[in-house]
Motif scaffolding. Sequence first.
Motif, PDB file in Angstrom:
ATOM      1  N   ALA A  46       0.845  -1.151  -0.043  1.00 58.55           N
ATOM      2  CA  ALA A  46       0.041  -0.131   0.171  1.00 58.55           C
ATOM      3  C   ALA A  46       0.716   1.224  -0.056  1.00 58.55           C
ATOM      4  O   ALA A  46       0.532   2.218  -0.512  1.00 58.55           O
ATOM      5  CB  ALA A  46      -0.930   0.015   1.040  1.00 58.55           C
ATOM      6  N   PRO A  47       1.872   1.333   0.733  1.00 58.74           N
ATOM      7  CA  PRO A  47       2.504   2.549   0.698  1.00 58.74           C
ATOM      8  C   PRO A  47       3.377   2.885  -0.645  1.00 58.74           C
ATOM      9  O   PRO A  47       3.782   3.911  -0.660  1.00 58.74           O
ATOM     10  CB  PRO A  47       3.764   2.424   1.923  1.00 58.74           C
ATOM     11  CG  PRO A  47       3.422   1.326   2.813  1.00 58.74           C
ATOM     12  CD  PRO A  47       2.260   0.343   1.913  1.00 58.74           C
ATOM     13  N   TYR A  48       3.312   1.815  -1.425  1.00 64.19           N
ATOM     14  CA  TYR A  48       4.027   2.143  -2.578  1.00 64.19           C
ATOM     15  C   TYR A  48       3.091   2.576  -3.868  1.00 64.19           C
ATOM     16  O   TYR A  48       3.673   2.752  -4.922  1.00 64.19           O
ATOM     17  CB  TYR A  48       5.021   0.853  -3.015  1.00 64.19           C
ATOM     18  CG  TYR A  48       6.013   0.474  -1.825  1.00 64.19           C
ATOM     19  CD1 TYR A  48       7.377   1.250  -1.932  1.00 64.19           C
ATOM     20  CD2 TYR A  48       5.922  -0.248  -1.069  1.00 64.19           C
ATOM     21  CE1 TYR A  48       8.236   0.832  -1.288  1.00 64.19           C
ATOM     22  CE2 TYR A  48       6.813  -0.498   0.161  1.00 64.19           C
ATOM     23  CZ  TYR A  48       8.098   0.197   0.078  1.00 64.19           C
ATOM     24  OH  TYR A  48       8.951   0.024   0.961  1.00 64.19           O
ATOM     25  N   GLN A  49       2.088   2.515  -3.742  1.00 65.84           N
ATOM     26  CA  GLN A  49       1.022   2.689  -4.546  1.00 65.84           C
ATOM     27  C   GLN A  49       1.325   4.244  -5.185  1.00 65.84           C
ATOM     28  O   GLN A  49       1.351   4.971  -4.374  1.00 65.84           O
ATOM     29  CB  GLN A  49      -0.301   2.419  -4.334  1.00 65.84           C
ATOM     30  CG  GLN A  49      -0.891   1.073  -3.988  1.00 65.84           C
ATOM     31  CD  GLN A  49      -2.412   0.672  -3.663  1.00 65.84           C
ATOM     32  OE1 GLN A  49      -2.836   1.711  -3.522  1.00 65.84           O
ATOM     33  NE2 GLN A  49      -2.709  -0.148  -3.878  1.00 65.84           N
ATOM     34  N   ASP A  50       1.067   4.332  -6.578  1.00 66.11           N
ATOM     35  CA  ASP A  50       1.290   5.706  -7.325  1.00 66.11           C
ATOM     36  C   ASP A  50       0.434   5.546  -8.478  1.00 66.11           C
ATOM     37  O   ASP A  50      -0.093   4.155  -8.840  1.00 66.11           O
ATOM     38  CB  ASP A  50       2.742   5.977  -7.386  1.00 66.11           C
ATOM     39  CG  ASP A  50       3.200   5.326  -8.544  1.00 66.11           C
ATOM     40  OD1 ASP A  50       2.808   4.444  -9.001  1.00 66.11           O
ATOM     41  OD2 ASP A  50       4.434   5.749  -8.783  1.00 66.11           O
ATOM     42  N   GLU A  51       0.497   6.935  -8.970  1.00 66.71           N
ATOM     43  CA  GLU A  51      -0.452   6.758 -10.165  1.00 66.71           C
ATOM     44  C   GLU A  51       0.067   5.986 -11.448  1.00 66.71           C
ATOM     45  O   GLU A  51      -0.608   5.451 -12.343  1.00 66.71           O
ATOM     46  CB  GLU A  51      -0.537   8.255 -10.631  1.00 66.71           C
ATOM     47  CG  GLU A  51      -1.331   8.649 -11.876  1.00 66.71           C
ATOM     48  CD  GLU A  51      -2.947   8.133 -11.626  1.00 66.71           C
ATOM     49  OE1 GLU A  51      -3.493   7.650 -12.892  1.00 66.71           O
ATOM     50  OE2 GLU A  51      -3.439   8.212 -10.729  1.00 66.71           O
TER      51      GLU A  51
END
Length: 192
Positions: free
Chosen positions: A37-42
């Motif tokens: 989750a902390p690595y999600q980006d567009e």
Amino acid sequence: MATITVFESVTLDGVMQAPGRPDEDTRGGFADGGWAAPYQDEVAVRFAADDMGQGGAMLFGRRTFDDVLGFWTSAPEPNPFTQVLVDAQKYVVSRQRDIRLAHPNSTPLIGEAVDTVAALRRDVEGGITVLGSGELVRALLAARLVDEMVLLQHPLVLGTGTKLFGADRAALDLQRAIPTTTGVIIGQYAVR
């Protein structure tokens, strides 16, 4: 004949267990759920949405099917995944003969995974994407039924948890690599 693509989030040490949520999969006392989750980006979200938007069937182990569809069909909309998951043809591998699948466009594949997926691959056309389903993926890789792998490799080492790869050798050819703004490398590989 269909082609089978595996789509997985993994850590650098190969852990694929519970990337999405803390309570996603606590088997074996795994306490690091939600690590992706902390690595999600567009970049990653757009890649996943574009990939899912290309159509094709989806293949799941029973546990992952229940978890993924249960989560996304109760997630707030709009999001790029719920309708695609609901509308797609879904195949669910299970040894349970009286399986009841709660979501539309879902077909059970009853029996041993390698046998039922080999028959499916032979009998349908187009692409089939496996999401999650680590035990299923390991069996399909060992039986040489996987054509492509898309691995979202997170810059994280957990040291514990269920790993994607087992003892079987898998030779992969990199087709494309996309870095995200958070250090995840999306690698698209052909399986030799």
